[in-house]
Design a protein around this motif. Structure first.
Motif, short mmCIF file in Angstrom:
data_model
loop_
_atom_site.label_atom_id
_atom_site.label_comp_id
_atom_site.label_asym_id
_atom_site.label_seq_id
_atom_site.Cartn_x
_atom_site.Cartn_y
_atom_site.Cartn_z
N GLY A 191 0.81 -1.20 0.00
CA GLY A 191 0.00 0.00 0.00
C GLY A 191 0.85 1.24 0.00
O GLY A 191 1.88 1.31 0.69
N ALA A 192 0.44 2.24 -0.78
CA ALA A 192 1.09 3.55 -0.79
C ALA A 192 0.12 4.56 -0.21
O ALA A 192 -1.02 4.68 -0.69
N ILE A 193 0.54 5.27 0.83
CA ILE A 193 -0.33 6.24 1.50
C ILE A 193 0.00 7.63 0.96
O ILE A 193 1.14 8.08 1.02
N PHE A 194 -1.04 8.30 0.43
CA PHE A 194 -0.90 9.63 -0.16
C PHE A 194 -1.43 10.70 0.79
O PHE A 194 -2.27 10.44 1.65
N GLU A 195 -0.93 11.91 0.59
CA GLU A 195 -1.32 13.04 1.44
C GLU A 195 -2.70 13.58 1.08
O GLU A 195 -3.44 14.00 1.96
N ARG A 196 -3.02 13.57 -0.23
CA ARG A 196 -4.25 14.19 -0.69
C ARG A 196 -5.01 13.25 -1.60
O ARG A 196 -4.40 12.42 -2.29
N PRO A 197 -6.35 13.35 -1.63
CA PRO A 197 -7.14 12.45 -2.46
C PRO A 197 -6.87 12.60 -3.95
O PRO A 197 -6.86 11.63 -4.69
N GLY A 198 -6.65 13.86 -4.40
CA GLY A 198 -6.40 14.09 -5.82
C GLY A 198 -5.14 13.39 -6.31
O GLY A 198 -5.10 12.83 -7.41
N LEU A 199 -4.09 13.39 -5.47
CA LEU A 199 -2.84 12.74 -5.84
C LEU A 199 -3.01 11.22 -5.88
O LEU A 199 -2.43 10.53 -6.74
N ALA A 200 -3.82 10.67 -4.97
CA ALA A 200 -4.10 9.23 -4.99
C ALA A 200 -4.88 8.85 -6.24
O ALA A 200 -4.61 7.82 -6.86
N ASN A 201 -5.84 9.69 -6.63
CA ASN A 201 -6.63 9.41 -7.84
C ASN A 201 -5.77 9.46 -9.10
O ASN A 201 -5.96 8.68 -10.03
N ILE A 202 -4.80 10.39 -9.14
CA ILE A 202 -3.88 10.46 -10.29
C ILE A 202 -3.07 9.18 -10.40
O ILE A 202 -2.85 8.63 -11.49
N ALA A 203 -2.60 8.69 -9.25
CA ALA A 203 -1.83 7.44 -9.25
C ALA A 203 -2.67 6.26 -9.73
O ALA A 203 -2.18 5.37 -10.42
N LEU A 204 -3.95 6.26 -9.38
CA LEU A 204 -4.85 5.19 -9.83
C LEU A 204 -4.97 5.17 -11.35
O LEU A 204 -5.06 4.10 -11.96
N ASN A 205 -4.96 6.34 -11.96
CA ASN A 205 -5.16 6.45 -13.41
C ASN A 205 -3.86 6.42 -14.20
O ASN A 205 -3.89 6.50 -15.43
N ASN A 206 -2.72 6.29 -13.52
CA ASN A 206 -1.43 6.26 -14.21
C ASN A 206 -1.15 4.84 -14.70
O ASN A 206 -0.38 4.08 -14.11
N THR A 207 -1.78 4.47 -15.80
CA THR A 207 -1.67 3.10 -16.31
C THR A 207 -0.29 2.79 -16.87
O THR A 207 0.13 1.63 -16.87
N LYS A 208 0.43 3.80 -17.33
CA LYS A 208 1.77 3.57 -17.88
C LYS A 208 2.72 3.05 -16.80
O LYS A 208 3.45 2.07 -17.01
N VAL A 209 2.71 3.70 -15.64
CA VAL A 209 3.56 3.25 -14.55
C VAL A 209 3.18 1.84 -14.11
O VAL A 209 4.04 0.98 -13.87
N GLN A 210 1.89 1.57 -14.03
CA GLN A 210 1.42 0.26 -13.61
C GLN A 210 1.86 -0.82 -14.61
O GLN A 210 2.24 -1.93 -14.21
N LYS A 211 1.80 -0.48 -15.89
CA LYS A 211 2.22 -1.44 -16.91
C LYS A 211 3.72 -1.69 -16.84
O LYS A 211 4.17 -2.83 -16.95
N ASP A 212 4.50 -0.62 -16.66
CA ASP A 212 5.96 -0.77 -16.60
C ASP A 212 6.40 -1.59 -15.38
O ASP A 212 7.36 -2.37 -15.45
N LEU A 213 5.71 -1.42 -14.26
CA LEU A 213 6.08 -2.11 -13.03
C LEU A 213 5.34 -3.43 -12.84
O LEU A 213 5.54 -4.12 -11.84
N HIS A 214 4.47 -3.77 -13.79
CA HIS A 214 3.69 -5.02 -13.74
C HIS A 214 2.83 -5.08 -12.46
O HIS A 214 2.84 -6.08 -11.73
N VAL A 215 2.11 -4.00 -12.21
CA VAL A 215 1.21 -3.95 -11.07
C VAL A 215 -0.11 -3.32 -11.51
O VAL A 215 -0.19 -2.69 -12.57
N LYS A 216 -1.14 -3.54 -10.70
CA LYS A 216 -2.40 -2.83 -10.90
C LYS A 216 -2.75 -2.10 -9.61
O LYS A 216 -2.45 -2.59 -8.51
N ALA A 217 -3.34 -0.93 -9.74
CA ALA A 217 -3.64 -0.08 -8.59
C ALA A 217 -5.14 -0.03 -8.33
O ALA A 217 -5.94 0.12 -9.25
N THR A 218 -5.50 -0.17 -7.07
CA THR A 218 -6.90 -0.07 -6.65
C THR A 218 -6.95 0.63 -5.30
O THR A 218 -5.93 0.84 -4.66
#
Length: 365
Positions: A100-127
């Motif tokens: 789990g990654a804990i973010f300071e603000r909800p908007g930054l957490a939502n951006i990380a959720l939608n960053n599919t490029k990073v998830q694809k490169d690291l072979h992970v999915k974010a929820t």
């Protein structure tokens, strides 16, 4: 003129059978196999509300390849995530498959959720956990001829509806064949952390009560707390408890020995005292409790005749945790008041405050 009178006469002759054709354009009157299938809105993605009122926002990363995250270099993984995502305060290991990654603000957490490029490169999915952004309630006395889709189409609520699921009852005929019959109870999941008091379906009022999920028991290893889909344990027989599937067991149900209590019943039986205890604990866990019962006598100093009321208030205001919960409640109240069409009443404000303190108490435990 004649056609209008005929139409009005047909409309006046309202019955449940006639109203099905009007209210159910999606073939409610037919026995469609998808009629009671769980209805979920399309392209829905969980996200934190901008005015959520939480103090930290967690994003769960899970491996998408065969190698668990626990077998990777977690320090390197964390460094990569911090380079690509802003606002990460810290990480925590959930299990060998998830971090789990804990973010300071909800908007930054939502951006990380939608960053599919990073998830694809690291072979992970974010929820994000459903418990932080969704809540499920139950309504009763919903006609069984209505499909889940038509219920959703007819709902009017102050909260966004995510899914609709009708409760089904298991039934067996004389030949031992099992079927599932619809009941009049329906579970509705809302995209918010607080439960609305009511909804309307085709202008009819329905009171919403809290939903208590069933006790989770694995049908593979027979342990509690997970399901067979994710089970890595050895297969156990629900009849005798040995390491084989129950279909391969040579004993019948009258010779059953429960794996948990050694009683004369199968390990998944509702008669098992261990399961009864789990069910009772589950009800208590999801029960809505009064505000006063969220704290014990040691949480705050007790009142006495020598202490002025203002002294106790000042003591409370000096408690940082108490102030944080009050601030979180105020933020939620402001957010709900901005987004809801209906005016916020005292009952709604009370529910928001109770929900905030209940979540805090659950996280503390």
């Amino acid at each position: 003129m004649g056609s209008k009178r005929k139409k009005r006469k047909a409309d006046d002759n309202c019955s449940p059978e006639n109203s099905r054709d009007v209210d159910s354009p999606d073939s409610d009157s037919s026995m469609d196999e998808d009629k009671y299938k769980v209805f979920k809105i399309d392209n829905y993605c969980r996200q934190y509300p901008e005015d959520g009122g939480n103090f930290e926002y967690i994003v769960i990363y899970e491996s998408t390849d065969t190698r668990p995250l626990g077998d990777r270099d977690l320090m390197s993984l964390g460094a990569c995530l911090k380079r690509q995502s802003k606002g990460i305060k810290r990480f925590k290991r959930i299990n060998k498959y998830k971090v789990g990654a804990i973010f300071e603000r909800p908007g930054l957490a939502n951006i990380a959720l939608n960053n599919t490029k990073v998830q694809k490169d690291l072979h992970v999915k974010a929820t994000i956990p459903a418990t932080l952004t969704e809540i499920t309630g139950v309504i009763k006395n919903v006609p069984i001829y209505m499909s889940n889709k038509s219920i959703y189409n007819g709902i009017s609520s102050s909260r966004d509806v995510v899914s609709v699921r009708r409760f089904m009852r298991r039934s067996r005929d004389e030949d031992g064949n099992t079927s599932f019959l619809p009941t009049q109870s329906v579970a509705i999941t809302f995209a918010c952390p607080t439960l609305p008091t009511n909804v309307h379906i085709n202008s009819w009022y329905f009171e919403v009560s809290a939903y208590t999920p069933p006790v989770t028991q694995c049908l593979k290893c027979l342990r509690y707390g997970h399901i067979g889909k994710f089970c890595k344990n050895t297969q156990r027989c629900s009849i005798c408890g040995e390491n084989h599937h129950f279909k391969d067991c040579t004993k019948n149900s009258t010779e059953a020995v429960c794996l948990h209590c050694n009683g004369n019943h199968i390990a998944i039986s509702a008669e098992c005292p261990i399961k009864k205890k789990k069910i009772q604990e589950n009800k208590i866990k999801h029960k809505t409790v009064p505000f006063s019962s969220l704290f014990n006598e040691k949480s705050f100093p007790s009142l006495n005749t020598k202490t002025k009321p203002t002294d106790n208030i000042n003591t409370l205001l000096q408690n940082d945790d108490f102030l944080k919960l009050i601030i979180a409640s105020v933020i939620k109240i402001i957010s709900v008041n901005k987004t809801d069409d209906s005016p916020l009443n005292s009952e709604g404000i009370k529910n928001i405050i109770l929900d905030t303190f209940k979540i805090s108490s659950t996280n503390t435990n």
